[in-house]
Design a protein around this motif. Structure first.
Motif, PDB file in Angstrom:
ATOM      1  N   THR A  12      15.512  10.398   7.180  1.00  0.00           N
ATOM      2  CA  THR A  12      15.404   9.946   8.574  1.00  0.00           C
ATOM      3  C   THR A  12      16.763   9.844   9.250  1.00  0.00           C
ATOM      4  O   THR A  12      16.868  10.035  10.443  1.00  0.00           O
ATOM      5  CB  THR A  12      14.696   8.574   8.689  1.00  0.00           C
ATOM      6  N   THR A 133      15.407   2.169  -5.337  1.00  0.00           N
ATOM      7  CA  THR A 133      15.190   1.830  -3.937  1.00  0.00           C
ATOM      8  C   THR A 133      13.701   1.919  -3.612  1.00  0.00           C
ATOM      9  O   THR A 133      13.014   2.850  -4.038  1.00  0.00           O
ATOM     10  CB  THR A 133      16.026   2.722  -2.991  1.00  0.00           C
ATOM     11  N   GLY A 135      11.708   2.012  -0.341  1.00  0.00           N
ATOM     12  CA  GLY A 135      11.809   2.119   1.112  1.00  0.00           C
ATOM     13  C   GLY A 135      10.756   3.082   1.615  1.00  0.00           C
ATOM     14  O   GLY A 135       9.572   2.916   1.322  1.00  0.00           O
ATOM     15  N   THR A 136      11.202   4.112   2.351  1.00  0.00           N
ATOM     16  CA  THR A 136      10.278   5.157   2.798  1.00  0.00           C
ATOM     17  C   THR A 136       9.693   5.875   1.581  1.00  0.00           C
ATOM     18  O   THR A 136       8.545   6.296   1.583  1.00  0.00           O
ATOM     19  CB  THR A 136      11.013   6.150   3.716  1.00  0.00           C
ATOM     20  N   GLY A 188       7.042   1.878   1.365  1.00  0.00           N
ATOM     21  CA  GLY A 188       6.883   1.260   2.678  1.00  0.00           C
ATOM     22  C   GLY A 188       5.699   1.829   3.468  1.00  0.00           C
ATOM     23  O   GLY A 188       4.819   1.074   3.914  1.00  0.00           O
ATOM     24  N   PRO A 189       5.632   3.164   3.637  1.00  0.00           N
ATOM     25  CA  PRO A 189       4.507   3.740   4.387  1.00  0.00           C
ATOM     26  C   PRO A 189       3.131   3.409   3.795  1.00  0.00           C
ATOM     27  O   PRO A 189       2.143   3.313   4.535  1.00  0.00           O
ATOM     28  CB  PRO A 189       4.781   5.246   4.322  1.00  0.00           C
ATOM     29  N   ILE A 192       2.258  -0.051   5.069  1.00  0.00           N
ATOM     30  CA  ILE A 192       1.924   0.041   6.496  1.00  0.00           C
ATOM     31  C   ILE A 192       0.493   0.544   6.680  1.00  0.00           C
ATOM     32  O   ILE A 192      -0.301  -0.010   7.443  1.00  0.00           O
ATOM     33  CB  ILE A 192       2.944   0.987   7.194  1.00  0.00           C
ATOM     34  N   SER A 199       5.010  -2.016  10.858  1.00  0.00           N
ATOM     35  CA  SER A 199       6.100  -2.010   9.881  1.00  0.00           C
ATOM     36  C   SER A 199       5.775  -3.047   8.820  1.00  0.00           C
ATOM     37  O   SER A 199       5.107  -4.051   9.113  1.00  0.00           O
ATOM     38  CB  SER A 199       7.421  -2.359  10.568  1.00  0.00           C
ATOM     39  N   ALA A 200       6.272  -2.824   7.617  1.00  0.00           N
ATOM     40  CA  ALA A 200       6.068  -3.808   6.556  1.00  0.00           C
ATOM     41  C   ALA A 200       6.735  -5.136   6.936  1.00  0.00           C
ATOM     42  O   ALA A 200       6.381  -6.205   6.427  1.00  0.00           O
ATOM     43  CB  ALA A 200       6.621  -3.283   5.245  1.00  0.00           C
ATOM     44  N   LEU A 201       7.663  -5.023   7.859  1.00  0.00           N
ATOM     45  CA  LEU A 201       8.356  -6.185   8.419  1.00  0.00           C
ATOM     46  C   LEU A 201       7.384  -7.168   9.086  1.00  0.00           C
ATOM     47  O   LEU A 201       7.648  -8.372   9.167  1.00  0.00           O
ATOM     48  CB  LEU A 201       9.314  -5.630   9.476  1.00  0.00           C
ATOM     49  N   TRP A 210       2.191  -8.920  -0.455  1.00  0.00           N
ATOM     50  CA  TRP A 210       3.396  -9.037  -1.288  1.00  0.00           C
ATOM     51  C   TRP A 210       3.063  -9.324  -2.748  1.00  0.00           C
ATOM     52  O   TRP A 210       3.823  -8.976  -3.645  1.00  0.00           O
ATOM     53  CB  TRP A 210       4.346 -10.079  -0.681  1.00  0.00           C
ATOM     54  N   GLY A 238      14.482  -0.915   1.954  1.00  0.00           N
ATOM     55  CA  GLY A 238      13.948  -1.691   3.073  1.00  0.00           C
ATOM     56  C   GLY A 238      12.854  -2.665   2.691  1.00  0.00           C
ATOM     57  O   GLY A 238      12.830  -3.803   3.175  1.00  0.00           O
ATOM     58  N   VAL A 239      11.957  -2.269   1.801  1.00  0.00           N
ATOM     59  CA  VAL A 239      10.823  -3.135   1.448  1.00  0.00           C
ATOM     60  C   VAL A 239      11.311  -4.418   0.752  1.00  0.00           C
ATOM     61  O   VAL A 239      10.729  -5.495   0.933  1.00  0.00           O
ATOM     62  CB  VAL A 239       9.809  -2.362   0.570  1.00  0.00           C
ATOM     63  N   LYS A 241      13.682  -6.140   1.525  1.00  0.00           N
ATOM     64  CA  LYS A 241      14.187  -7.124   2.493  1.00  0.00           C
ATOM     65  C   LYS A 241      13.201  -8.277   2.657  1.00  0.00           C
ATOM     66  O   LYS A 241      13.558  -9.327   3.182  1.00  0.00           O
ATOM     67  CB  LYS A 241      14.420  -6.453   3.846  1.00  0.00           C
ATOM     68  N   GLN A 242      11.956  -8.085   2.251  1.00  0.00           N
ATOM     69  CA  GLN A 242      11.007  -9.201   2.195  1.00  0.00           C
ATOM     70  C   GLN A 242      11.476 -10.118   1.065  1.00  0.00           C
ATOM     71  O   GLN A 242      11.308  -9.826  -0.121  1.00  0.00           O
ATOM     72  CB  GLN A 242       9.592  -8.675   1.933  1.00  0.00           C
TER      73      GLN A 242
END
Ligand code: ADP
Ligand code: ZN
Length: 299
Positions: A12, A133, A135-136, A188-189, A192, A199-201, A210, A238-239, A241-242
């Motif tokens: 990305t 990692t 993330g995506t 992550g996707p 979602i 977003s998982a956010l 979780w 990114g994931v 970050k939770q």
């Protein structure tokens, strides 16, 4: 002081940085990943301008993949079978070499990040460890016996197969190749899509998402421990970050392994065994700088 260029090439975005042998990042920019031509033109322009002010010594590229990391192969430094439009069989390292004619280091993004953690982060002094990692995608790199993990090609540890209780979690998974491999279930996707959020956010810390995520990542960690016997596993992306997630994984790993891997690092001190990156969000970019520094030393 030698100045190194580190490129974290992602699906990305490309993060392009300049740093030194202490791991300090001097400047960096982020370029969205569009076509190879457009993206690489912007990368080259950024470094051209820097090279006019202070001479660069080497380049390091940690790339999304799959890639060809074998220096003896005719397609060394290529992004190979990616489904990302335009990037299949793209000679990313050759493009940099042609533009700058400097020593270059190349590896997967996760091996790069692992090298960064080894030099300046949470894996200092170790010889067998993983950097994961979430993330995506899900990917892992690392070292075994002091050597970066390569082999036939390179590990693809996101695509392992883990138990999937379809009654508890009917979600079929998002991996285009395997459906419900680990990446299909826990990236992550997938979060979602399963929970229908943007977003998982957007999922609060006490959401059941979780607990499910932690159970999948615990399978992952237990499998990696059994396969590699790492001295440490670093987990970022990114994931993660939770903030509630890491603490939910620790006891689940212990429960799965059930005392069989009889070492205090796991049975008693798992909080220091499965850890966040020491370089925080900078593992990838510091890793690319580390690849450049290594290429400079090996030149
Ligand atoms: P990439 O893998 O593309 O480099 P990241 O590692 O940043 O990107 O991961 C992106 C994923 O992380 C997205 O799917 C997003 O939903 C998820 N994500 C981002 N921030 C958070 C957060 N605070 N909590 C949970 N998930 C997050
Ligand atoms: Zn898969």
């Amino acid at each position: 002081m030698d100045i190194f260029a580190g490129i974290e090439a992602g699906g990305t975005k490309f993060v392009c940085a300049v740093g030194d042998a202490t791991g300090k990042v001097h400047e960096q920019i982020t370029i969205p990943t569009t076509t190879p031509e457009e993206t690489m033109a912007r990368v080259i322009e950024f470094y051209d301008n820097i090279n006019k002010k202070k001479k660069l010594s080497a380049f390091g590229v940690g790339s999304f993949g799959p890639v060809d990391p074998n220096p003896n192969s005719p397609t060394y430094g290529y992004i190979t079978s990616t489904p990302k439009p335009g990037w299949t069989d793209f000679d990313i390292l050759g493009t940099i070499k042609k533009a700058f004619n400097l020593p270059t280091g190349f590896d997967t993004d996760v091996n790069g990040a692992a090298l960064g953690e080894y030099k300046w982060g949470a894996a200092k002094g170790l010889d067998t460890f993983l950097y994961v990692t979430v993330g995506t995608g899900i990917g892992a790199g690392g070292m075994a016996g002091g050597k970066m993990l390569h082999g036939l090609i390179h590990p693809e540890m996101g695509h392992i197969f883990i138990p999937h209780d379809k009654e508890k979690d009917p979600f079929p998974g998002v991996c285009p190749y395997h459906g419900d491999c680990l990446e299909g279930l826990a990236t992550g996707p997938s979060i979602i899509k399963r929970w229908g959020v943007k977003s998982a956010l957007d999922l609060p810390a006490d959401h059941q998402a979780w607990d499910l995520e932690a159970s999948y990542l615990a399978y992952m960690v237990a499998n990696y421990i059994c396969c590699l016997s790492p001295q440490k596993i670093i987990i970022g992306g990114g994931v993660m970050k939770q903030k509630s997630l890491l603490g939910k994984i620790h006891p689940r790993v212990q429960k799965l392994l059930n005392g069989y891997i009889n070492n205090k690092a796991i049975t008693e001190n798992i909080e220091s065994f499965l850890v966040s990156p020491g370089l925080d969000q900078n593992a990838g970019i510091c890793g690319a700088i580390a690849l450049a520094e290594k290429a400079y030393q090996d030149r």
